[in-house]
Design a protein around this motif. Structure first.
Motif, PDB file in Angstrom:
ATOM      1  N   LEU A   8      -4.505   2.090   1.253  1.00  0.00           N
ATOM      2  CA  LEU A   8      -4.717   1.259   0.066  1.00  0.00           C
ATOM      3  C   LEU A   8      -3.406   1.018  -0.672  1.00  0.00           C
ATOM      4  O   LEU A   8      -3.145  -0.096  -1.147  1.00  0.00           O
ATOM      5  CB  LEU A   8      -5.730   1.928  -0.863  1.00  0.00           C
ATOM      6  N   ALA A   9      -2.567   2.036  -0.770  1.00  0.00           N
ATOM      7  CA  ALA A   9      -1.274   1.879  -1.434  1.00  0.00           C
ATOM      8  C   ALA A   9      -0.380   0.908  -0.673  1.00  0.00           C
ATOM      9  O   ALA A   9       0.304   0.079  -1.277  1.00  0.00           O
ATOM     10  CB  ALA A   9      -0.593   3.235  -1.568  1.00  0.00           C
ATOM     11  N   GLN A  11      -1.327  -1.562   1.223  1.00  0.00           N
ATOM     12  CA  GLN A  11      -1.843  -2.917   1.017  1.00  0.00           C
ATOM     13  C   GLN A  11      -1.435  -3.452  -0.350  1.00  0.00           C
ATOM     14  O   GLN A  11      -1.062  -4.616  -0.490  1.00  0.00           O
ATOM     15  CB  GLN A  11      -3.366  -2.940   1.153  1.00  0.00           C
ATOM     16  N   GLU A  12      -1.490  -2.600  -1.363  1.00  0.00           N
ATOM     17  CA  GLU A  12      -1.108  -3.017  -2.715  1.00  0.00           C
ATOM     18  C   GLU A  12       0.377  -3.358  -2.773  1.00  0.00           C
ATOM     19  O   GLU A  12       0.779  -4.348  -3.392  1.00  0.00           O
ATOM     20  CB  GLU A  12      -1.431  -1.901  -3.709  1.00  0.00           C
ATOM     21  N   ASN A  16       2.074  -6.947  -3.721  1.00  0.00           N
ATOM     22  CA  ASN A  16       3.077  -7.057  -4.778  1.00  0.00           C
ATOM     23  C   ASN A  16       4.340  -7.728  -4.264  1.00  0.00           C
ATOM     24  O   ASN A  16       4.930  -8.560  -4.951  1.00  0.00           O
ATOM     25  CB  ASN A  16       3.410  -5.683  -5.359  1.00  0.00           C
TER      26      ASN A  16
END
Length: 62
Positions: A8-9, A11-12, A16
């Motif tokens: 998840l990190a 992907q974030e 960004n």
């Protein structure tokens, strides 16, 4: 389906980076258009070549 926090990190972070890249592109396009409307050159300045040694060529901006 197991989704870890690392996934998840990642992907974030990717989202960004894409957003920042888009913002930079938008600002560049706006500045280019502004320069065109002000009749300024948006091209890179002319370069002059300086030969150093036998095989090295250095481009310098004038």
């Amino acid at each position: 389906m197991d989704v870890s926090l690392n996934t998840l990190a990642a992907q974030e972070i990717s989202l960004n980076k894409a957003q920042v890249g888009g913002d930079i592109l938008q600002k560049t396009m706006e500045k280019s258009e502004e320069a065109r409307t002000n009749n300024q050159s948006v091209e890179r300045p002319e370069t002059s070549r300086v030969t150093k040694g036998e095989s090295r060529i250095i481009d310098t901006y004038v």
